[in-house]
Design a protein around this motif. Structure first.
Motif, PDB file in Angstrom:
ATOM      1  N   ALA A 143      -8.933  -8.815  -3.337  1.00  0.00           N
ATOM      2  CA  ALA A 143     -10.068  -9.880  -3.025  1.00  0.00           C
ATOM      3  C   ALA A 143     -10.833  -9.310  -1.889  1.00  0.00           C
ATOM      4  CB  ALA A 143      -9.593 -11.274  -2.699  1.00  0.00           C
ATOM      5  N   ASP A 144     -10.048  -8.570  -0.878  1.00  0.00           N
ATOM      6  CA  ASP A 144     -10.690  -8.056   0.312  1.00  0.00           C
ATOM      7  C   ASP A 144      -9.733  -6.790   0.663  1.00  0.00           C
ATOM      8  OD1 ASP A 144      -8.261  -9.097   2.083  1.00  0.00           O
ATOM      9  OD2 ASP A 144      -9.573 -10.784   2.313  1.00  0.00           O
ATOM     10  N   VAL A 145     -10.023  -6.377   1.787  1.00  0.00           N
ATOM     11  CA  VAL A 145      -9.393  -4.956   2.310  1.00  0.00           C
ATOM     12  C   VAL A 145      -7.978  -5.365   2.551  1.00  0.00           C
ATOM     13  CG1 VAL A 145      -9.897  -5.282   4.649  1.00  0.00           C
ATOM     14  CG2 VAL A 145      -9.430  -2.880   3.778  1.00  0.00           C
ATOM     15  N   VAL A 146      -7.840  -6.378   3.057  1.00  0.00           N
ATOM     16  CA  VAL A 146      -6.329  -6.756   3.286  1.00  0.00           C
ATOM     17  C   VAL A 146      -5.415  -7.207   2.110  1.00  0.00           C
ATOM     18  CG1 VAL A 146      -4.954  -8.190   4.607  1.00  0.00           C
ATOM     19  CG2 VAL A 146      -6.916  -7.778   5.528  1.00  0.00           C
ATOM     20  N   GLU A 147      -5.943  -7.858   1.254  1.00  0.00           N
ATOM     21  CA  GLU A 147      -5.170  -7.899  -0.054  1.00  0.00           C
ATOM     22  C   GLU A 147      -4.848  -6.486  -0.628  1.00  0.00           C
ATOM     23  OE1 GLU A 147      -5.438 -10.294  -4.014  1.00  0.00           O
ATOM     24  OE2 GLU A 147      -6.554 -11.056  -2.434  1.00  0.00           O
ATOM     25  N   SER A 148      -6.368  -5.670  -0.560  1.00  0.00           N
ATOM     26  CA  SER A 148      -6.031  -4.506  -1.362  1.00  0.00           C
ATOM     27  C   SER A 148      -4.931  -3.503  -0.623  1.00  0.00           C
ATOM     28  CB  SER A 148      -7.159  -3.732  -1.355  1.00  0.00           C
ATOM     29  OG  SER A 148      -8.276  -4.310  -1.729  1.00  0.00           O
ATOM     30  N   GLN A 149      -4.644  -3.748   0.772  1.00  0.00           N
ATOM     31  CA  GLN A 149      -3.696  -2.717   1.128  1.00  0.00           C
ATOM     32  C   GLN A 149      -2.307  -3.197   0.846  1.00  0.00           C
ATOM     33  OE1 GLN A 149      -3.916  -1.961   5.415  1.00  0.00           O
ATOM     34  NE2 GLN A 149      -6.013  -0.545   5.348  1.00  0.00           N
ATOM     35  N   SER A 150      -2.117  -4.610   0.671  1.00  0.00           N
ATOM     36  CA  SER A 150      -0.789  -4.865   0.235  1.00  0.00           C
ATOM     37  C   SER A 150      -0.651  -4.612  -0.857  1.00  0.00           C
ATOM     38  CB  SER A 150      -1.022  -6.744   0.468  1.00  0.00           C
ATOM     39  OG  SER A 150      -1.790  -7.304  -0.524  1.00  0.00           O
ATOM     40  N   LYS A 151      -1.566  -4.474  -2.007  1.00  0.00           N
ATOM     41  CA  LYS A 151      -1.365  -4.139  -3.353  1.00  0.00           C
ATOM     42  C   LYS A 151      -1.139  -2.594  -3.306  1.00  0.00           C
ATOM     43  CE  LYS A 151      -3.500  -7.566  -5.711  1.00  0.00           C
ATOM     44  NZ  LYS A 151      -4.896  -7.679  -6.650  1.00  0.00           N
ATOM     45  N   CYS A 155       2.996   0.851  -3.955  1.00  0.00           N
ATOM     46  CA  CYS A 155       3.293   2.513  -4.374  1.00  0.00           C
ATOM     47  C   CYS A 155       3.396   3.459  -3.147  1.00  0.00           C
ATOM     48  CB  CYS A 155       2.139   2.928  -5.420  1.00  0.00           C
ATOM     49  SG  CYS A 155       1.980   2.215  -6.936  1.00  0.00           S
ATOM     50  N   HIS A 156       2.622   2.880  -2.143  1.00  0.00           N
ATOM     51  CA  HIS A 156       2.418   3.833  -1.220  1.00  0.00           C
ATOM     52  C   HIS A 156       3.501   3.021   0.256  1.00  0.00           C
ATOM     53  CE1 HIS A 156      -0.477   6.381  -2.648  1.00  0.00           C
ATOM     54  NE2 HIS A 156      -0.965   5.457  -3.085  1.00  0.00           N
ATOM     55  N   GLU A 157       3.648   4.094   1.218  1.00  0.00           N
ATOM     56  CA  GLU A 157       4.482   3.775   2.022  1.00  0.00           C
ATOM     57  C   GLU A 157       3.772   3.025   3.274  1.00  0.00           C
ATOM     58  OE1 GLU A 157       7.670   4.174   2.389  1.00  0.00           O
ATOM     59  OE2 GLU A 157       7.928   5.472   0.842  1.00  0.00           O
ATOM     60  N   PRO A 158       4.184   1.941   3.837  1.00  0.00           N
ATOM     61  CA  PRO A 158       3.376   1.174   4.822  1.00  0.00           C
ATOM     62  C   PRO A 158       2.846   1.818   5.942  1.00  0.00           C
ATOM     63  CG  PRO A 158       5.505  -0.031   4.159  1.00  0.00           C
ATOM     64  CD  PRO A 158       5.466   1.487   3.670  1.00  0.00           C
ATOM     65  N   SER A 159       3.515   3.178   5.993  1.00  0.00           N
ATOM     66  CA  SER A 159       3.027   4.053   7.428  1.00  0.00           C
ATOM     67  C   SER A 159       1.905   4.768   7.053  1.00  0.00           C
ATOM     68  CB  SER A 159       4.191   5.011   7.651  1.00  0.00           C
ATOM     69  OG  SER A 159       4.667   5.640   6.670  1.00  0.00           O
ATOM     70  N   LEU A 160       1.410   5.121   5.662  1.00  0.00           N
ATOM     71  CA  LEU A 160       0.224   5.702   5.363  1.00  0.00           C
ATOM     72  C   LEU A 160      -1.089   4.825   5.836  1.00  0.00           C
ATOM     73  CD1 LEU A 160      -0.413   8.119   3.614  1.00  0.00           C
ATOM     74  CD2 LEU A 160      -0.894   6.573   1.720  1.00  0.00           C
ATOM     75  N   ASN A 161      -1.955   5.863   6.203  1.00  0.00           N
ATOM     76  CA  ASN A 161      -3.110   5.399   6.928  1.00  0.00           C
ATOM     77  C   ASN A 161      -4.264   5.310   5.651  1.00  0.00           C
ATOM     78  OD1 ASN A 161      -5.424   4.661   8.415  1.00  0.00           O
ATOM     79  ND2 ASN A 161      -5.811   6.692   9.407  1.00  0.00           N
TER      80      ASN A 161
END
Length: 298
Positions: A143-151, A155-161
């Motif tokens: 729905a927005d960038v925050v939700e996209s990052q949580s998705k 697959c990706h590590e939280p430390s990934l920029n």
């Protein structure tokens, strides 16, 4: 000593050439196997069916190859340039992802080319043919960038920029021209409402809408309507505001603007006959009932 230099150069060249010649290169054509022989991806990469971690080795073992190729009649040189010192297939390095092939195979079945597009035409093994971020977003849109990052963290590590290289300290100020030149690039992370939610707030420092804009925006709209449509894409935005605030053209305040005298509807009749499009710019049935019908329908 001078005479030895050319000899030493030649020796060095031969040593380097010999070392390079000994390095094994795997010979494999996806085009031959996928397109010409119509072999399914999972016939060779069957381990992907149960793989839930990117570190799993999904390359086929030699026994898998021998299910089609005769073990005794197929020479090692068929797949290796240096059969005496065969190498193993290259692996991804520095890729911190927990990508679950199993989840995607369960959903897409044997249609691996949905993500690994182009691998079916590859004649060599140099490229990995990984899906791009845009390919992932074709199915995974937040729905927005925050939700996209949580998705993405699935697959990706939280430390990934995840921020693109353009998003530097001055990005808040400079993103407008970039967005106008490549509008779709923003939608990889942001839905259109992300822009409107921000720009309709108080964080523009009044650069686009100065303090007196409420009283001067009419001139701006007439002079550069396209600039207004950048954010206010529907004419209903203007109409709804003007109706609620009872903002009307000056001639609408004339006592002779409208009446119910038979055969004489007032000034508005003549104005409509001269320029009916001007009337419809506000009284448009795309947003409400045509205002004419309120009276003339009776």
């Amino acid at each position: 000593m001078q005479k030895l230099k050319p000899f030493l150069v030649v020796c060095f060249f031969l040593l380097v050439s010999s070392a390079l010649a000994q390095e094994d290169q795997i010979i494999f054509s996806h085009q031959l196997h996928v397109q010409q022989h119509e072999i399914a991806c999972l016939d060779c990469h069957g381990k992907a069916i149960e793989s839930e971690n990117w570190q799993d080795v999904l390359m086929p073992e030699m026994q898998t190859c021998y299910s089609c190729h005769d073990e005794e009649e197929t020479p090692c040189s068929a797949c290796h340039t240096n059969a005496d010192e065969p190498a193993i297939a290259r692996r991804l390095e520095g890729f911190n992802s927990r990508f679950p092939h199993k989840l995607h195979v369960d959903k897409e079945g044997n249609n691996c080319l949905t993500c690994h597009k182009g691998v079916e035409t590859a004649k060599a093994t140099q490229d990995f043919h990984l899906p791009t971020k845009e390919k992932c977003h074709a199915c995974h849109v937040g729905a927005d960038v925050v939700e996209s990052q949580s998705k993405c963290f699935t697959c990706h590590e939280p430390s990934l920029n995840f921020l693109p290289a353009t998003h530097q300290l001055n990005w808040r100020k400079d993103h407008g021209p970039v967005q106008q030149m490549s509008e779709n690039s923003c939608e990889h992370c942001h839905q259109p409402t992300y822009c409107s939610d921000c720009h309709e707030g108080d964080n523009l420092n009044r650069q686009a809408h100065p303090l007196n804009y409420r009283y001067t925006h009419g001139l701006m709209a007439k002079g550069n309507k396209e600039n207004c449509l950048t954010c206010h894409q529907e004419q209903a935005f203007c109409v709804d505001c003007h109706r609620s605030e009872r903002v009307m053209p000056q001639n609408h305040a004339l006592p002779t603007w409208a009446n119910r005298i038979a055969g004489d509807g007032g000034e508005h009749v003549r104005e409509a006959q001269i320029d009916f499009d001007a009337c419809m710019s506000c009284h448009n049935d795309a947003y409400a009932d045509v205002v004419c019908m309120t009276c003339h329908g009776n």
